[in-house]
Design a protein around this motif. Structure first.
Motif, PDB file in Angstrom:
ATOM      1  N   TYR A 160     -19.263  55.747 -15.787  1.00 59.93           N
ATOM      2  CA  TYR A 160     -20.531  56.214 -15.238  1.00 59.93           C
ATOM      3  C   TYR A 160     -21.620  55.461 -15.988  1.00 59.93           C
ATOM      4  CZ  TYR A 160     -24.324  59.230 -13.653  1.00 59.93           C
ATOM      5  OH  TYR A 160     -25.484  59.698 -13.085  1.00 59.93           O
ATOM      6  N   ARG A 180     -24.034  38.713 -11.697  1.00 59.91           N
ATOM      7  CA  ARG A 180     -22.893  39.517 -12.113  1.00 59.91           C
ATOM      8  C   ARG A 180     -21.656  39.090 -11.336  1.00 59.91           C
ATOM      9  NH1 ARG A 180     -24.357  45.521 -12.662  1.00 59.91           N
ATOM     10  NH2 ARG A 180     -25.214  44.587 -14.571  1.00 59.91           N
ATOM     11  N   GLN A 238     -19.075  43.850 -10.393  1.00 59.79           N
ATOM     12  CA  GLN A 238     -19.831  44.073  -9.160  1.00 59.79           C
ATOM     13  C   GLN A 238     -19.441  45.413  -8.536  1.00 59.79           C
ATOM     14  OE1 GLN A 238     -19.250  40.841  -6.440  1.00 59.79           O
ATOM     15  NE2 GLN A 238     -19.938  39.282  -7.905  1.00 59.79           N
ATOM     16  N   SER A 239     -18.193  45.801  -8.713  1.00 57.34           N
ATOM     17  CA  SER A 239     -17.675  47.087  -8.240  1.00 57.34           C
ATOM     18  C   SER A 239     -16.448  47.423  -9.081  1.00 57.34           C
ATOM     19  CB  SER A 239     -17.285  47.018  -6.761  1.00 57.34           C
ATOM     20  OG  SER A 239     -16.071  46.272  -6.611  1.00 57.34           O
ATOM     21  N   GLN A 240     -15.875  48.609  -8.883  1.00 59.95           N
ATOM     22  CA  GLN A 240     -14.670  48.973  -9.619  1.00 59.95           C
ATOM     23  C   GLN A 240     -13.484  48.103  -9.227  1.00 59.95           C
ATOM     24  OE1 GLN A 240     -12.962  52.798  -8.568  1.00 59.95           O
ATOM     25  NE2 GLN A 240     -14.112  52.840  -6.658  1.00 59.95           N
ATOM     26  N   PHE A 241     -13.600  47.390  -8.108  1.00 59.63           N
ATOM     27  CA  PHE A 241     -12.520  46.515  -7.651  1.00 59.63           C
ATOM     28  C   PHE A 241     -12.691  45.085  -8.159  1.00 59.63           C
ATOM     29  CE2 PHE A 241     -13.253  49.781  -4.351  1.00 59.63           C
ATOM     30  CZ  PHE A 241     -12.063  50.482  -4.496  1.00 59.63           C
ATOM     31  N   ALA A 242     -13.757  44.840  -8.900  1.00 58.16           N
ATOM     32  CA  ALA A 242     -14.023  43.501  -9.438  1.00 58.16           C
ATOM     33  C   ALA A 242     -13.946  43.552 -10.955  1.00 58.16           C
ATOM     34  CB  ALA A 242     -15.380  42.996  -8.968  1.00 58.16           C
ATOM     35  N   ARG A 243     -12.810  44.007 -11.453  1.00 59.04           N
ATOM     36  CA  ARG A 243     -12.537  44.036 -12.888  1.00 59.04           C
ATOM     37  C   ARG A 243     -11.232  43.305 -13.150  1.00 59.04           C
ATOM     38  NH1 ARG A 243     -13.210  50.489 -13.040  1.00 59.04           N
ATOM     39  NH2 ARG A 243     -15.473  50.695 -13.278  1.00 59.04           N
ATOM     40  N   THR A 284     -28.498  40.281  -9.177  1.00 60.30           N
ATOM     41  CA  THR A 284     -28.856  41.683  -9.355  1.00 60.30           C
ATOM     42  C   THR A 284     -29.835  41.778 -10.516  1.00 60.30           C
ATOM     43  OG1 THR A 284     -27.951  43.922  -9.644  1.00 60.30           O
ATOM     44  CG2 THR A 284     -26.890  42.160 -10.893  1.00 60.30           C
TER      45      THR A 284
END
Length: 288
Positions: free
Chosen positions: A257, A25, A29-34, A15
């Motif tokens: 955000y 990254r 990558q998304s809120q599910f990849a934390r 990215t």
């Protein structure tokens, strides 16, 4: 002693960020990849100036910490309070954004290799609006250590005991009690590392290959670890180098955000208003 399993492997995703800096990254990558309390991990690595030369012009942050670890190259940090920090090979920049900071990170080279990492570490709700803080950590304060033959480590944050000897990094942060270390293993070398059972942990392989829990971890991938108190790893035939990162989870809601990370949508709305109104950084910057 309970050995940690591999719960999930997140391959690096190509990215770009800032003004077009190319990077990989994994976390974020998304809120599910934390992995609480970790929000994002980026690796930037290129020999081509066009991939990094535009850098990260002035931008805001609120509510978390950023940790930049430079392996190769030269990057300059400047912020709204006049702080300047030169990151050169082996240096670390630890920045607590707190209530708010506006800064830039710009390459100071027009050719050659630029390589390093940026980690985003969440702050507990009680600390999100405290004054921002900034610290440069020179490479000399994080010397390479050899606790065992074929094993080299660099402690950046926290403390670990290896081979009956305690190794501590120059950063001893509260809140999430982070551990951050760079580990280099010779070919086929195995290593057992204690990782507090109270902490979530992951490893990021960036040179060579690694095996843990009977599974291969490819280069440029993050491996999220399951519960336990010990990490067992073995390097591949060409050796391996990886980051071990661990921290006490916050178990708090995350509202994000872009460069603002708070606990609720209302707090994000307030951060946006503060940024528009020019009051994001009220409270100033203090030394770590």
């Amino acid at each position: 002693m309970t050995t940690r399993t591999l719960a999930r492997i997140i391959p690096g995703m190509n990215t770009s960020d800032g003004a077009g800096v190319k990077l990989r990254r994994t976390l974020g990558q998304s809120q599910f990849a934390r992995l609480d309390p970790f929000l994002m991990l980026d690796e930037f690595s290129s020999d081509k100036a066009d991939d990094y030369i535009a850098g990260f012009p002035s931008h805001p942050h609120r509510g978390f910490e950023t940790v930049t670890y430079m392996l190769d190259g030269h990057m300059l940090h400047e912020d709204h309070m006049g702080n300047r920090g030169d990151l050169r090979p082996g240096d670390v920049q630890w920045m607590t954004c707190g209530r708010g900071i506006i800064h830039s990170e710009m390459p100071q080279q027009k050719e050659g290799r630029m390589r390093g990492f940026q980690l985003w570490l969440n702050l507990p709700a009680k600390d999100k609006m405290k004054p921002a803080a900034y610290r440069d950590v020179p490479a000399a304060s994080m010397p390479w250590q050899e606790p065992l033959p074929g094993v080299r480590i660099k402690m950046i944050a926290g403390t670990l005991e290896i081979a009956n000897h305690k190794y501590s990094g120059p950063i001893q942060a509260g809140g999430t009690e982070p551990v951050y270390m760079d580990v280099e293993l010779a070919a086929s070398q195995s290593l057992s590392l204690p990782v507090a059972s109270s902490h979530n942990a992951f490893i990021y392989v960036f040179e060579g290959t690694l095996q843990s829990d009977g599974k291969d971890i490819p280069t440029h991938a993050a491996a999220l670890l399951g519960s336990g108190d010990t990490l067992e790893v073995t390097a591949g035939a060409q050796g391996g180098r990886f980051l071990l990162i661990a921290g006490r989870p916050l178990n708090e809601p995350v509202a994000q955000y872009g460069p603002f990370v708070m606990n609720t949508a209302a707090e994000i709305d307030q951060a946006l208003r503060d940024y528009r109104d020019g009051t994001l950084t009220s409270g100033g910057v203090q030394a770590l």
